[in-house]
Design a protein around this motif. Structure first.
Motif, PDB file in Angstrom:
ATOM      1  N   ASN A  14     -12.381 -39.380  19.918  1.00  0.00           N
ATOM      2  CA  ASN A  14     -12.035 -38.539  19.073  1.00  0.00           C
ATOM      3  C   ASN A  14     -11.970 -37.161  19.993  1.00  0.00           C
ATOM      4  OD1 ASN A  14     -11.894 -39.580  16.198  1.00  0.00           O
ATOM      5  ND2 ASN A  14     -14.420 -39.587  16.492  1.00  0.00           N
ATOM      6  N   ILE A  15     -10.945 -36.687  19.954  1.00  0.00           N
ATOM      7  CA  ILE A  15     -10.818 -35.300  20.585  1.00  0.00           C
ATOM      8  C   ILE A  15     -10.347 -34.147  19.881  1.00  0.00           C
ATOM      9  CG2 ILE A  15      -9.189 -34.322  22.631  1.00  0.00           C
ATOM     10  CD1 ILE A  15      -8.802 -37.487  23.419  1.00  0.00           C
ATOM     11  N   ASN A  16     -11.306 -33.145  20.005  1.00  0.00           N
ATOM     12  CA  ASN A  16     -10.999 -31.941  19.092  1.00  0.00           C
ATOM     13  C   ASN A  16     -10.602 -30.948  20.140  1.00  0.00           C
ATOM     14  OD1 ASN A  16     -11.725 -33.457  16.686  1.00  0.00           O
ATOM     15  ND2 ASN A  16     -13.980 -33.181  17.013  1.00  0.00           N
ATOM     16  N   CYS A  25       1.776 -28.070  23.066  1.00  0.00           N
ATOM     17  CA  CYS A  25       0.653 -28.749  23.880  1.00  0.00           C
ATOM     18  C   CYS A  25       0.782 -30.067  23.749  1.00  0.00           C
ATOM     19  CB  CYS A  25      -0.655 -28.607  23.067  1.00  0.00           C
ATOM     20  SG  CYS A  25      -0.761 -29.193  21.422  1.00  0.00           S
ATOM     21  N   GLU A  26       0.062 -30.860  24.639  1.00  0.00           N
ATOM     22  CA  GLU A  26       0.364 -32.084  24.960  1.00  0.00           C
ATOM     23  C   GLU A  26      -1.159 -32.627  25.528  1.00  0.00           C
ATOM     24  OE1 GLU A  26       3.906 -33.555  27.233  1.00  0.00           O
ATOM     25  OE2 GLU A  26       2.429 -33.841  28.998  1.00  0.00           O
ATOM     26  N   ILE A  27      -1.567 -33.914  25.375  1.00  0.00           N
ATOM     27  CA  ILE A  27      -2.603 -34.584  25.671  1.00  0.00           C
ATOM     28  C   ILE A  27      -2.048 -35.961  26.474  1.00  0.00           C
ATOM     29  CG2 ILE A  27      -4.879 -35.695  25.180  1.00  0.00           C
ATOM     30  CD1 ILE A  27      -5.016 -33.639  22.735  1.00  0.00           C
ATOM     31  N   SER A  28      -2.491 -35.969  27.591  1.00  0.00           N
ATOM     32  CA  SER A  28      -2.112 -37.203  28.463  1.00  0.00           C
ATOM     33  C   SER A  28      -3.468 -37.724  28.904  1.00  0.00           C
ATOM     34  CB  SER A  28      -1.556 -36.433  29.737  1.00  0.00           C
ATOM     35  OG  SER A  28      -0.220 -35.860  29.468  1.00  0.00           O
ATOM     36  N   VAL A  37      -1.212 -43.073  31.621  1.00  0.00           N
ATOM     37  CA  VAL A  37      -1.445 -44.311  30.790  1.00  0.00           C
ATOM     38  C   VAL A  37      -0.738 -44.140  29.273  1.00  0.00           C
ATOM     39  CG1 VAL A  37      -2.864 -45.645  31.946  1.00  0.00           C
ATOM     40  CG2 VAL A  37      -3.861 -44.155  30.052  1.00  0.00           C
ATOM     41  N   GLU A  38      -0.655 -42.760  28.797  1.00  0.00           N
ATOM     42  CA  GLU A  38      -0.357 -42.570  27.571  1.00  0.00           C
ATOM     43  C   GLU A  38      -0.159 -40.962  27.317  1.00  0.00           C
ATOM     44  OE1 GLU A  38      -0.920 -43.599  22.893  1.00  0.00           O
ATOM     45  OE2 GLU A  38      -2.232 -44.712  24.412  1.00  0.00           O
ATOM     46  N   ILE A  63     -12.992 -45.793  33.713  1.00  0.00           N
ATOM     47  CA  ILE A  63     -12.832 -44.449  33.729  1.00  0.00           C
ATOM     48  C   ILE A  63     -11.286 -43.854  33.392  1.00  0.00           C
ATOM     49  CG2 ILE A  63     -13.406 -42.127  35.089  1.00  0.00           C
ATOM     50  CD1 ILE A  63     -15.677 -43.899  36.297  1.00  0.00           C
ATOM     51  N   TYR A  64     -11.490 -43.032  32.574  1.00  0.00           N
ATOM     52  CA  TYR A  64     -10.022 -42.523  32.324  1.00  0.00           C
ATOM     53  C   TYR A  64     -10.233 -40.876  32.243  1.00  0.00           C
ATOM     54  CZ  TYR A  64      -8.520 -47.192  31.220  1.00  0.00           C
ATOM     55  OH  TYR A  64      -8.111 -48.535  31.319  1.00  0.00           O
ATOM     56  N   PHE A  65      -9.089 -40.127  32.376  1.00  0.00           N
ATOM     57  CA  PHE A  65      -9.218 -38.841  32.385  1.00  0.00           C
ATOM     58  C   PHE A  65      -8.194 -38.259  31.106  1.00  0.00           C
ATOM     59  CE2 PHE A  65     -10.255 -39.902  36.430  1.00  0.00           C
ATOM     60  CZ  PHE A  65     -11.509 -39.038  36.802  1.00  0.00           C
ATOM     61  N   VAL A  66      -8.740 -37.300  30.467  1.00  0.00           N
ATOM     62  CA  VAL A  66      -7.882 -36.715  29.400  1.00  0.00           C
ATOM     63  C   VAL A  66      -7.441 -35.272  29.976  1.00  0.00           C
ATOM     64  CG1 VAL A  66      -7.950 -36.018  27.085  1.00  0.00           C
ATOM     65  CG2 VAL A  66      -9.273 -37.929  27.676  1.00  0.00           C
ATOM     66  N   LYS A  67      -6.227 -35.145  29.827  1.00  0.00           N
ATOM     67  CA  LYS A  67      -5.638 -33.843  30.482  1.00  0.00           C
ATOM     68  C   LYS A  67      -4.950 -32.899  29.245  1.00  0.00           C
ATOM     69  CE  LYS A  67      -2.283 -31.724  33.363  1.00  0.00           C
ATOM     70  NZ  LYS A  67      -1.212 -31.977  34.083  1.00  0.00           N
TER      71      LYS A  67
END
Length: 83
Positions: A14-16, A25-28, A37-38, A63-67
């Motif tokens: 979950n990302i708040n 806005c955008e979440i990558s 990846v998405e 490991i993944y990164f949320v931008k």
């Protein structure tokens, strides 16, 4: 990004996030090699608190990164997917 939980996660995270004004806005999501990846939510969103539930069923553990890009800010966080 206000919070990301649980971290490590399986099968979803979950990302708040909070927007102080209406904004594009955008979440990558990127893998550890920096490859996209998405991408989620590209577009205009209203001011306030928002939530996204990400379920990467086609990705392997790692490991993944949320931008997060939006509201005149860019924020990147590290997350760990365990399968």
């Amino acid at each position: 990004i206000v919070s990301i939980y649980p971290n490590p996660f399986n099968p979803a995270v979950n990302i708040n996030y909070y927007l102080d004004t209406d904004s594009f806005c955008e979440i990558s999501f990127y893998n550890s090699k920096g490859q996209l990846v998405e991408r989620k939510l590209p577009g205009l969103q209203s001011k306030g608190l928002h939530s996204l539930n990400w379920k990467p069923s086609n990705l392997s553990s790692g490991i993944y990164f949320v931008k997060f890009s939006g509201s005149n800010t860019v924020n990147t966080r590290k997350i760990l997917l365990l399968k």
